[in-house]
Scaffold this active site. Structure first.
Site, PDB file in Angstrom:
ATOM      1  N   THR A 106     -29.387  23.052  56.762  1.00 41.26           N
ATOM      2  CA  THR A 106     -28.545  22.862  55.584  1.00 41.26           C
ATOM      3  C   THR A 106     -29.332  23.408  54.397  1.00 41.26           C
ATOM      4  OG1 THR A 106     -29.385  20.634  55.100  1.00 41.26           O
ATOM      5  CG2 THR A 106     -27.450  20.778  56.535  1.00 41.26           C
ATOM      6  N   HIS A 107     -28.659  24.044  53.483  1.00 38.08           N
ATOM      7  CA  HIS A 107     -29.317  24.702  52.352  1.00 38.08           C
ATOM      8  C   HIS A 107     -30.351  25.723  52.825  1.00 38.08           C
ATOM      9  CE1 HIS A 107     -27.441  21.597  49.850  1.00 38.08           C
ATOM     10  NE2 HIS A 107     -27.923  20.706  50.700  1.00 38.08           N
ATOM     11  N   SER A 156     -33.839  52.449  60.875  1.00 36.00           N
ATOM     12  CA  SER A 156     -34.018  53.056  59.565  1.00 36.00           C
ATOM     13  C   SER A 156     -34.148  54.568  59.708  1.00 36.00           C
ATOM     14  CB  SER A 156     -35.276  52.485  58.908  1.00 36.00           C
ATOM     15  OG  SER A 156     -35.668  53.260  57.796  1.00 36.00           O
ATOM     16  N   LYS A 209     -37.753  49.665  62.630  1.00 29.33           N
ATOM     17  CA  LYS A 209     -36.692  48.771  62.147  1.00 29.33           C
ATOM     18  C   LYS A 209     -35.513  48.691  63.121  1.00 29.33           C
ATOM     19  CE  LYS A 209     -36.246  47.074  58.657  1.00 29.33           C
ATOM     20  NZ  LYS A 209     -35.731  47.728  57.446  1.00 29.33           N
ATOM     21  N   GLU A 227     -23.604  43.255  58.699  1.00 26.05           N
ATOM     22  CA  GLU A 227     -23.586  43.305  57.235  1.00 26.05           C
ATOM     23  C   GLU A 227     -22.248  43.851  56.739  1.00 26.05           C
ATOM     24  OE1 GLU A 227     -28.424  43.946  56.834  1.00 26.05           O
ATOM     25  OE2 GLU A 227     -27.051  45.643  56.595  1.00 26.05           O
ATOM     26  N   TYR A 249      15.216  43.811  43.297  1.00 27.96           N
ATOM     27  CA  TYR A 249      14.271  44.827  43.737  1.00 27.96           C
ATOM     28  C   TYR A 249      13.690  45.560  42.539  1.00 27.96           C
ATOM     29  CZ  TYR A 249      12.024  48.723  46.020  1.00 27.96           C
ATOM     30  OH  TYR A 249      11.078  49.624  46.436  1.00 27.96           O
ATOM     31  N   GLN A 257       6.862  48.897  46.089  1.00 22.43           N
ATOM     32  CA  GLN A 257       6.358  50.010  46.889  1.00 22.43           C
ATOM     33  C   GLN A 257       4.839  49.988  46.959  1.00 22.43           C
ATOM     34  OE1 GLN A 257       8.195  54.022  46.656  1.00 22.43           O
ATOM     35  NE2 GLN A 257       6.205  54.705  45.908  1.00 22.43           N
TER      36      GLN A 257
END
Length: 484
Positions: A155-156, A275, A281, A288, A315, A320
């Protein structure tokens, strides 16, 4: 039709047929997805007109035959026009002659467009339901495999209590189940026919609105003709459901990004990238982008609501510009759902690393406080004892010392050492939390069984709706064949 004559001159003749604003008025850029919908609406309307003796069967047959030709040649072969509806009408008149214009008897573009939108949008909603159910099933498979895989719970973003991978996965399955319900609800309110309302004030022709609804698979008709042509709240409801789904997916994606950072999950290479400069990496790029899809969904919903805000009945051409927002939202969120499901289904969860991290930050503190409360200590006092112990080492000796200071007696006078050690152990702590919906394996098994039943029920609900639409399509094909 003479060379150079197009759909604008067919529908409007020489009035309002040109000028610098003509391209500005056109919606053809977005209309390709309505091609099949408009053909179906045209066919149902023409069959109904013939059945009601509003047009004769020979004209109906010629029009329906021309619509077959238009379908065979495809969207790209349509003449230039203001929108797909006029373009298809023009293509019919090119083949049939002036009598082809009878296709538009007793209707307006207003109810025609509204019917096409509902026809196509309900399909998008059912596709979304199928995709979300598949994502839920992927989460259930993870839960089934990792019922006893202990992991940190937060939590947090701080260590809070130990839990399991299964408990985490089923938490998102539960949220996605509610998203599924909202999509099904949106389908049911979308699946109502506006056809036969004409411009907004109905028609003097003896149309059978229930018949066209039946031929198009709509569950019912919208009762008020003014409401029928102007209402776009079904797009709002659907887009809101998609935005809610995107919110769920964004949280799921964020968790996986954080877990990947901590080494708690290994994403499959198909859902990651490296990367361009740093070869070591492995970036969770797809997740994401899933996370960011929520922004696309919110923006689309806001755009839709802003377009609709303050429009007078009935209308207005503003409408549209409403539907493209809804299509973009649906497309983006369905794709994100599919990607998120794939990332979950192919991920690896390192059980030993997760278990080692599960006790970090004295995550079993609440379990120890619960144990003391079970042995007669008021929970707030037990909370004080454990908080004091946390400052001293968060082990048995620290707890014993804290009990002496706070209660005036050692912890052995309250609970057996074996029970205290079990409360301190993340795996045993998880096993003790067997209340309904909790992380204990027995509780998870019950939650998983209910989740699988829910997936099946929602899949069946979507299938039943799809089967109903398919059955109506078969009836329409048979009716058209009787005229062609």
């Amino acid at each position: 039709m003479s060379d150079g004559e197009d759909s604008e001159t067919v529908v409007r003749r020489e009035r309002f047929a040109g000028g610098p604003a003509r391209s500005f008025l056109s919606s053809m850029e977005f209309d390709d997805r309505l091609f099949e919908a408009d053909l179906a609406v045209d066919r149902a309307h023409v069959v109904m007109l013939a059945e009601q003796d509003i047009i004769d069967t020979a004209d109906a047959g010629a029009i329906l035959d021309a619509l077959d030709d238009v379908e065979h040649e495809g969207f790209e072969a349509l003449p230039d026009g203001e929108d797909i509806h006029e373009a298809i009408e023009t293509a019919v008149i090119e083949r049939v002659g002036p009598e082809g214009g009878r296709m538009h008897t007793a209707r307006s573009r207003n109810d025609e467009v509204a019917a096409c939108l509902r026809y196509q949008y309900r399909a998008a909603l059912l596709e979304a339901v199928d995709t979300v159910v598949a994502a839920r099933e992927a989460l259930c498979e993870v839960a089934e495999e990792h019922t006893e895989t202990v992991m940190p719970g937060y939590t947090h973003l701080q260590p809070a209590q130990p839990t399991t991978v299964a408990h985490w996965a089923l938490s998102y399955e539960a949220a996605l189940a509610r998203d599924t319900e909202r999509l099904l609800d949106a389908f049911d309110r979308t699946n109502r026919s506006p056809l036969g309302s004409a411009a907004f004030a109905g028609t003097p022709f003896d149309v059978d609105r229930e018949r066209t609804a039946e031929l198009l698979g709509f569950e019912s008709v919208l009762a008020n003709s003014m409401d029928a042509v102007s209402a776009r709240d079904f797009l709002v409801e659907g887009s809101a459901a998609f935005a809610g789904l995107a919110t769920t997916l964004s949280g799921l994606a964020e968790d996986l990004v954080v877990f990947a950072n901590k080494g708690f999950v290994e994403l499959d290479d198909d859902y990651a990238s490296t990367s361009s400069i740093m070869p070591q990496k492995k970036n969770p790029d797809t997740l994401e982008l899933v996370r960011s899809t929520a922004g696309d969904a919110y923006g689309g919903l806001q755009g839709l609501l802003t377009t609709l805000k303050g429009l007078p009945r009935a209308y207005n051409r503003d409408l549209q510009n409403a539907s493209p927002h809804a299509w973009r939202v649906a497309d983006a969120v369905v794709e994100a759902t599919d990607v998120a499901a794939g990332a979950v289904a192919t991920a690896e969860w390192p059980a030993e690393d997760l278990e080692a991290a599960a006790g970090e930050g004295f995550s079993t503190a609440t379990g120890v406080a619960d144990l003391l409360a079970m042995h007669g200590i008021p929970f707030r006092t037990a909370h004080e004892v454990v908080a004091t112990a946390a400052e001293r080492g968060a082990d048995y000796d620290a707890l014993d010392s804290a009990c002496e200071d706070v209660l005036g007696e050692g912890i052995d006078s309250l609970a057996e050492r074996e029970a205290v050690e079990a409360a301190l152990d993340p795996t045993a702590s998880v096993a003790s939390r067997d209340s309904a919906g909790g992380p204990a394996p027995e509780a998870v098994a019950e939650t998983l069984a209910a989740a699988l039943e829910g997936c099946e029920a929602h899949a069946d609900a979507a299938t039943a709706r799809a089967d109903s639409l398919a059955a109506a399509e078969e009836v329409l094909v048979e009716e058209v064949a009787s005229y062609v």
